[in-house]
Design a protein around this motif. Structure first.
Motif, short mmCIF file in Angstrom:
data_model
loop_
_atom_site.label_atom_id
_atom_site.label_comp_id
_atom_site.label_asym_id
_atom_site.label_seq_id
_atom_site.Cartn_x
_atom_site.Cartn_y
_atom_site.Cartn_z
N GLU A 55 2.02 84.37 17.01
CA GLU A 55 3.43 84.05 16.97
C GLU A 55 3.67 82.69 17.58
N GLU A 79 2.36 79.97 15.56
CA GLU A 79 3.15 79.82 14.36
C GLU A 79 4.41 79.05 14.63
N THR A 80 5.01 79.41 15.72
CA THR A 80 6.22 78.69 16.04
C THR A 80 5.91 77.22 16.22
N GLU A 93 5.40 75.72 12.99
CA GLU A 93 6.67 75.62 12.32
C GLU A 93 7.38 74.35 12.78
N ASN A 108 5.97 71.48 11.20
CA ASN A 108 6.28 71.31 9.79
C ASN A 108 7.74 71.01 9.56
N LYS A 133 15.71 69.99 11.85
CA LYS A 133 15.56 71.30 12.48
C LYS A 133 15.01 71.19 13.89
N LYS A 146 14.18 77.43 19.87
CA LYS A 146 13.66 78.75 19.56
C LYS A 146 12.28 78.93 20.12
N GLU A 189 10.85 81.64 22.47
CA GLU A 189 9.69 82.47 22.14
C GLU A 189 8.69 82.45 23.26
N GLY A 235 8.40 68.26 4.89
CA GLY A 235 7.95 69.56 4.40
C GLY A 235 6.62 69.52 3.68
N ASN A 289 4.01 71.93 4.66
CA ASN A 289 4.40 73.33 4.67
C ASN A 289 3.48 74.18 3.83
N GLU A 290 3.12 73.62 2.72
CA GLU A 290 2.31 74.38 1.79
C GLU A 290 1.08 74.97 2.45
N TYR A 340 0.61 76.05 5.16
CA TYR A 340 0.77 77.19 6.05
C TYR A 340 1.28 78.42 5.35
N LEU A 341 1.45 78.30 4.08
CA LEU A 341 1.86 79.50 3.35
C LEU A 341 0.65 80.41 3.22
N ASP A 381 18.29 85.69 23.17
CA ASP A 381 19.51 84.97 22.90
C ASP A 381 20.35 84.85 24.16
#
Lengths: 180, 1247
Positions: B233, B236-237, B240, B243, B248, B255, B259, B311, B314-315, B317-318, B359
């Motif tokens: 996790e 990944e974050t 993310e 990417n 963002k 976030k 996390e 982006g 990004n690919e 990491y799919l 949150d």
């Protein structure tokens, strides 16, 4: 509250099968007890026999909900799955999509899943296949329909929609008044 | 023309400079200036090329003048350079163009022309058969596709031979060529470029030398495989963030932080609470990693964000996952589905909550950042951890108390985790009981009071204001409390306190966000708020800003704990819900007012109080966090008390309880004394000594007990006075007051708290009734009020005004309700009077103990009292029941959950009551008695309760006697069968939908362990485990024999044709050929047979005869080959043998242990017999014995010992044997020749 007619059952199963395929059998034919689908207020509830018996004590006009609501039949007699069915869809889901933590919230607010938020996807997912959406920590978040097949997903640009949103657990708050 | 290299130029030199410089020596044609730059773009070397039209002399001159000369800070170096490659290229091309010979072209043209005459166009001759020569051109041939090709004369380099190659003959090799795309003409030299044209794809980019920036993944060492999820996790974050597009980034980082925080939370808790199960532990482990890496990752991400290309990556990491991928949380999910109340579920829920709470964390952190930064801490992680602690504790609590569990989910569904937090908090604060009470009260409120709602709304607004004002303070407090706690007490203490702090924070959060949602929550919160502020104020007063915060915290904690019960008390007091509401509201209003005033103003109070009070809070927190059960007890007590005494005493008791519990927690040894002392305090009017005692044992708690208990007592006493107006109590009050002069300041402080916390009602009561007698307490309150008045009302003017309005309204309502309450009190008093009178104050006091969990505190003869209290309580209970059902119900519920004898007794009593009440209800109505009655009932139940369809006995079928018994039994199965039918139907539809064959699992999916499977031949399923004998079953012996005969007789037809043998050897051989096994067997036994056989016949034939003859062709069998005497013997023995063999078979069959197997193998036996009998018949005399004793081991007088040696000795004389051999030899030779001939003949016939 009444059992579903054949047509109703068929429509419902057709819908369900988009997500869990032949695993519907596991819902219908459970080893741990008898479970059945019941229609009440246009909504389909998945009830164990035990609860069903108990629920007979409550008059139908007073009964709000019993068992698990799978969805409802619309006025046009189509079946629409509710988020409450997620508990049963998630374990049996055939095709899954994992959403990156960044887009989790977006999805939970009712948005579609974009390519940029797509963390993982089951291979051979066809277009318009029903998928269950998970967070990267494998928490089921909702379900939707694949807008692109897995192969297409690899190619498309990051801002294109990959999964159409249908229901998410955010609805427990957003649609609090309508969910049963 | 020369090309010169000019090196060592300074960076400032331009082309024009160069041109000017060298223009003196010749005509400058072209100047090329190059500058080398390093990574930062700073030039470190520049040089140039120049094309000069220059004579040699000039060049030499130039060299002497300019070479090694200084020019603009650089030493020029001139060298003759090679020609520019571009020029060279153009030159070469020029030359090539010039050289192109014209005669070549001419030749070709002529050839073409000449060909054209022959009908060949562009070396193509259409519609010509391959191989035809082009007319006029001998060495040109039309080949495939009408191509005209030359005939070649090839000479091999090594040899002299010349090969003529005719392309038409090899034309099949030729493939038609696509009309070749004309190669692009040479680009002119001036158009040559360095640019590589190419697409945007990766490869072309790489060709151009542009490589995509590499993302280095954070290297993570995984401790356990189980951690993977969490870490994943994290990574990944991170990814993310890498990417994510730059827009963002900010959010994602947030976030991400969140996390990373979330995992860190459980860490501390894992160490702290051991009730955690695996998943959380995993998280905990992983946090070790994440802790260290948080910073790293953050920096990485920040760097990566800069370098990220958008982006594009990004690919990569799919992730595509196979169908069989199963998420790890499914276990949990499934459990959830099953609604199993187990830890995992709770944990999973916790996980969810983690997210949600994250949150809130965010909110919190964002809010508190300023204060945190002031505090110079690394607070984020700590905070989070503590938050998680809270959560965990809550969870454990919930796990412990099912009530809490129930409440929590309910709210979850409604309001999600944010709401949940408060609820659980309420659990912590008020015990699970608190939550229930609240809910019930809520129900009451909502049910009854419209004005109440309004007022509550107003309150909410007020509260919001307050919370806003108090927000700023809370974080600071929190931090401070954290700081302060560790030095003063254990880690756990600090944690606990921190927890409580966080709860407070959470409440604030809720307030801000959901203030309007829950009446109860608000009520509670308001209380808390008010208390917080109260305490804050009153501790603020005592100390300077910095430390004052600490005091605030402590005070806050104090007040929180103390006040948590207060609402309950209020409820308890006001028997009707309206009352309760009004009381609460009034309280709030007062508190708020006071708080605001207090916040601003600072009065001089004793500075010593805060610290002890603080400790007390710690203790309290411990109790809250750790002992839910104890809380329950206290809660029970609290709830019961109100019935008897009315809420104030309850409050005080609760207070006390919590205190004592705190003592208990801090030191187990102190528990008993603490309890006892507390009891003493309560029971004996002159309890100051005992109070002291309590102080002594619980030194750590110090001020807590004194600070609170006196206040409690005061209140209690006041209450008592109010209630009973007994002089004794007054005296007690006085004495206590006197005794605690020294603690007076604390008293006042606590009284402040209490005053604020306790309802206005209370105060008024005290004032009205106890004013003359309890002069001390009133002054204290007055002083409070004076304080309040003194305080400037600067900041929240508007709010104040509003509040005052509200308060006025509330006061009015309160007064009304007080009156009602007093009426009710009187009623209760009347009811209690009988029991209460003898013990008066004491009796009441004792009641508290009776509900204490542990009976260890019976040192002061309390034991008899509890009984009375119990009875008392029951009475009161009943009274309450009459007066006010909701409250009593609430109480009942709590009582059920409580433990202990007294409670059990109580419970029983209640049950009895219920039984009495309900006994009639459950009596079977006369018309439903008996079997027919049952049937009638069933009939009625079918139509429901609709009176129109009320059925009576007429509807019962007359054929009862037939159906009665079965129907009763089948009533259940009827439903079952319906359901199963439905299921079948569903499955049918399903199969229709899915186009697959779905069959209901008959017995469900049962797991069968094949290793434990026991073969049961009687079961049909087990035939699957049998190894089937594939030998076809034969109808009978006879039929089979017939078949054999037929098979054997077939060769007889040819018998006449070939040879006349006295022995029908032909037949024998035919059979022998068919049955080689028999023959083999015979050969094996040849030696043995030798003895038994007649000499005339060779052993082979005999044995083969034997084997084939006896078994297969018994009808045609002739015994002439045997010895005369033995014939009969062998036959009989053979028969016998057969029988015996069968017996043996039987033994074997028992081995197989399958009766049906026997049947099937019967025929097989036959087959085997065929082989066995010859064996036995071959040695007729001996064999039977041997076969009888078929044991593998030898006996002493075993036949085999006798027989065996014989095989080595000659049975006959050597001469005899020789004679025999000679005789046999002739026959053998004959035989051999015969065979030889036969073979030869066969060969001939074939040819």
């Amino acid at each position: 509250m009444r059992p579903l007619t054949d047509d109703e059952t068929r429509t419902m199963f057709e819908k369900l099968s988009k997500y869990i395929g032949e695993n519907i059998k596991l819902l219908v034919d459970r080893p741990d007890g008898t479970y059945c689908f019941r229609l009440h207020n246009d909504r389909v509830y998945y009830i164990s026999e035990r609860i069903l018996k108990i629920s007979t004590n409550i008059s139908h006009d007073k009964l709000v909900s019993v068992g698990t609501c799978f969805g409802k039949f619309t006025k046009t007699l189509k079946f629409r799955l509710h988020i409450t069915a997620l508990d049963y869809l998630a374990p049996y889901a055939k095709f899954k999509v994992w959403v990156k933590p960044g887009q989790e919230q977006s999805f939970l607010y009712g948005n579609h899943v974009l390519k940029s938020g797509l963390g993982r996807i089951t291979e051979n997912t066809a277009q318009y296949q029903g998928v269950v959406v998970y967070s990267m920590s494998d928490v089921p978040l909702g379900f939707g329909v694949a807008a692109k097949s897995t192969q297409e997903c690899r190619r498309v640009d990051p801002m294109s929609i990959v999964v159409f949103h249908q229901a998410d657990i955010g609805e427990f708050i957003r649609a609090e008044d309508t969910l049963t | 023309m020369k090309r010169l290299y000019i090196g060592g130029l300074s960076h400032s030199i331009t082309e024009k400079d160069l041109k000017d410089r060298f223009g003196k020596f010749g005509k400058v044609q072209d100047v090329e200036l190059r500058t080398r730059r390093d990574d930062e773009g700073v030039p470190y070397k520049s040089f140039g090329y120049i094309n000069l039209e220059i004579t040699d002399a000039d060049f030499r001159k130039c060299m002497t003048v300019l070479n090694k000369s200084k020019w603009k800070g650089g030493m020029i170096q001139i060298e003759q350079a090679k020609e520019s490659f571009l020029q060279k290229l153009s030159q070469e091309r020029q030359e090539a163009a010039d050289k192109t010979p014209s005669p070549n072209v001419d030749h070709k043209n002529t050839l073409l022309e000449s060909m054209k005459k022959a009908g060949v166009e562009n070396f193509h001759m259409k519609a010509a058969v391959p191989g035809t020569e082009v007319p006029g051109h001998n060495d040109w041939v039309v080949s495939k596709f009408g191509r005209v090709l030359p005939v070649l004369n090839l000479k091999c380099p090594g040899r002299n031979k010349i090969i003529k190659y005719d392309p038409s003959k090899h034309s099949h090799n030729i493939k038609k060529l696509e009309t070749a795309v004309e190669a692009p003409g040479l680009t002119p030299v001036s158009m040559l470029t360095w640019e590589m044209s190419g697409g945007d794809d990766e490869i072309s980019k790489k060709r151009r030398g542009e490589f995509p920036s590499q993302n280095t993944h954070p290297n993570k060492k995984m401790k356990e495989s189980s951690i993977n999820v969490v870490i994943k996790e994290d990574t990944e974050t991170g990814v993310e963030i890498c990417n994510g597009s730059s827009k963002k980034v900010s959010t994602t980082i947030q976030k991400y932080n969140r996390e990373t925080k979330t995992p860190t939370k459980p860490k501390v808790t894992a160490a702290h609470t051991k009730s955690q199960t695996e998943p959380s532990v995993c998280v905990f482990d992983s946090t070790d990693d994440s802790d260290g890496e948080v910073g790293k990752l953050v920096t990485q991400t920040s760097i990566l964000v800069e370098t990220a290309e958008g982006g594009n990556n990004n690919e990569d990491y799919l992730e595509v996952v196979g169908d069989d991928y199963t998420p790890k949380t499914f276990l949990g999910n499934q459990q959830k589905n099953k609604n199993v109340h187990q830890l995992p579920v709770a944990l999973s829920r916790k996980d969810e909550e983690d997210y949600d709470s994250a949150d809130t964390d965010e909110i919190l952190s964002s809010r508190t950042t300023a204060s945190i930064s002031e505090q110079d801490r690394p607070p984020v992680v700590e905070k989070q951890s503590s938050v998680t602690q809270i959560k965990n504790i809550k969870h454990t609590c919930s796990a412990k108390a099912k009530k809490a569990d129930k409440i929590v989910p309910k709210r979850l569904v409604k309001k999600l985790a944010k709401k949940k937090v408060p609820s659980s908090e309420s659990d912590d604060d008020d015990d699970s009981e608190g939550g229930e009470a609240l809910t019930s009260s809520e129900a009451e409120k909502t049910g009854k009071l419209v004005p109440g709602k309004k007022s509550s709304e107003i309150i909410n607004v007020d509260l919001d204001c307050i919370s806003l004002s108090s927000e700023d303070e809370n974080p600071v407090k929190k931090a401070l409390s954290k700081k302060k706690n560790p030095p003063s007490s254990d880690d756990t203490d600090s944690e606990a306190s921190a927890d409580s702090e966080y709860e407070a924070l959470f409440t604030n959060c809720q307030r801000l966000e959901f203030s309007l949602d829950d009446l109860q929550q608000l009520v509670k919160e308001s209380f808390l708020n008010g208390q917080d502020q109260d305490s804050e104020d009153h501790e603020c007063d005592s100390q300077q800003p910095g430390p004052s915060h600490v005091s605030e915290i402590s005070g806050e904690a104090h007040s929180r704990d103390s006040k948590a019960p207060v609402p309950l008390a209020v409820k308890g007091k006001g028997n009707t819900p309206e009352e309760i509401l009004a009381a609460i509201l009034g309280d709030k209003g007062d508190e708020e007012r006071k708080n605001k005033r207090k916040n601003k103003g600072k009065t001089t109070m004793c500075s010593s109080t805060p610290l002890p009070a603080f400790q007390g809070t710690k203790g309290l927190y411990k109790t809250t966090s750790l002992s839910s059960s104890s809380w329950q007890c206290s809660g029970d007590i609290g709830l019961k008390r109100p019935d008897e005494k009315e809420g104030k005493t309850e409050v005080s008791q609760k207070f006390f309880k919590s205190d004592t519990k705190g003592v208990c927690k801090s030191s187990a040894s102190i528990t008993v004394p603490g309890h006892s002392t507390s009891e003493d305090v309560k029971t004996v009017p002159a309890s100051s000594k005992s109070l002291d005692l309590t102080k002594r044992p619980s030194n750590s708690l110090d001020g807590e007990v004194p600070a609170e208990t006196p206040a409690l007592k005061k209140k209690k006493t006041a209450q008592a006075e109010k209630n009973v107006d007994s002089p004794v109590l007054k005296q007690k009050l006085l004495t206590t007051a006197k005794n605690k002069r020294d603690v007076l300041v604390t008293h006042s402080a606590s009284s402040c708290i209490h005053g604020s916390s306790s309802e206005e009602e209370e105060e008024e009561d005290v004032r009205d009734i106890a004013a003359p007698t309890t002069s001390w307490s009133v002054p204290a309150k007055k002083s409070q009020q004076t304080k309040l008045s003194k305080k400037p009302q600067s900041a929240d003017r508007l709010v104040d005004a509003k509040q005052q309005q509200d308060n006025q309204r509330r006061l009015a309502a309160l007064e009304q309700k007080q009156k009602e309450a007093e009426l009710q009190k009187k009623l209760i008093q009347g009811a209690l009077a009988k029991v209460d009178a003898p013990t008066s104050g004491q009796g009441k006091q004792h009641i508290k103990f009776s509900f204490d969990e542990d009976g260890s505190d019976d040192d002061d003869g309390v034991s008899p009292v509890p009984l009375t209290t119990k009875t008392l309580f029951q009475d009161s209970q009943s009274d309450e029941d009459d007066e006010d059902s909701p409250v009593s119900q609430k109480d009942n519920r709590k009582k059920k959950k409580s433990e202990g004898l007294a409670r059990h007794k109580l419970f029983d009593d209640e049950d009895e009551e219920v039984d009495e009440e309900d006994g009639g209800r459950f009596l079977i109505k006369p018309q439903f008695e008996g079997e027919s009655g049952a049937k009638l009932m069933r009939l009625q139940s079918r139509v429901g309760t609709d009176e129109r369809f009320q059925m009576d006995s007429r509807f019962i079928d007359s054929d009862e006697e037939d159906n009665d018994v079965p129907e009763e039994e089948s009533s259940h199965p009827v439903i079952e069968s319906e359901l199963s039918e439905e299921k079948k139907k569903n499955l049918n539809i399903l199969s229709g939908v899915l186009n697959i064959n779905v069959q209901p699992s008959v017995k469900g999916m049962k797991f069968r362990d094949i290793s434990t499977l026991i073969y049961d031949p009687t079961k049909d399923e087990h035939t699957a485990f049998e190894t089937k004998n594939d030998q076809p079953k034969k109808d009978s012996k006879l039929a089979r024999k017939k078949k054999r005969e037929e098979a054997a007789k077939l060769p007889e037809v040819s018998k006449d044709i070939y040879y006349e043998v006295s022995v029908n050897l032909k037949e024998v051989f035919g059979a022998a050929e068919n049955e080689t096994t028999g023959e083999e067997r015979a050969w094996d036994e040849e030696d043995k047979e030798e003895a038994g056989l007649s000499v005339e016949v060779d052993p082979v034939t005999v044995s083969s005869l034997l084997s084939s003859g006896e078994s297969e062709v018994p009808s045609t069998f002739k015994f002439s080959f045997f010895g005369d005497e033995e014939n009969t013997a062998t036959e009989t023995s053979a028969d016998k043998e057969e029988y015996r063999v069968q017996l043996l078979r039987g033994a074997k069959m028992s081995w197989q242990a399958d009766p049906r197997f026997q049947d099937s193998s019967d025929e097989e036996d036959k087959d085997e017999e065929q082989t066995v009998p010859p064996h036995s018949s071959a040695i007729p005399t001996e064999e039977p014995v041997a076969s009888k004793k078929a044991s593998f081991f030898f006996n002493v007088d075993d036949v085999r010992f006798i027989e065996g040696p014989k095989a080595f000795c000659r049975s006959d004389h050597l001469e005899d044997q020789i004679e025999k051999w000679k005789e046999m030899r002739t026959s053998l030779v004959q035989e051999y020749r015969k065979k030889h001939k036969k073979a030869k003949r066969r060969l001939n016939t074939r040819k």
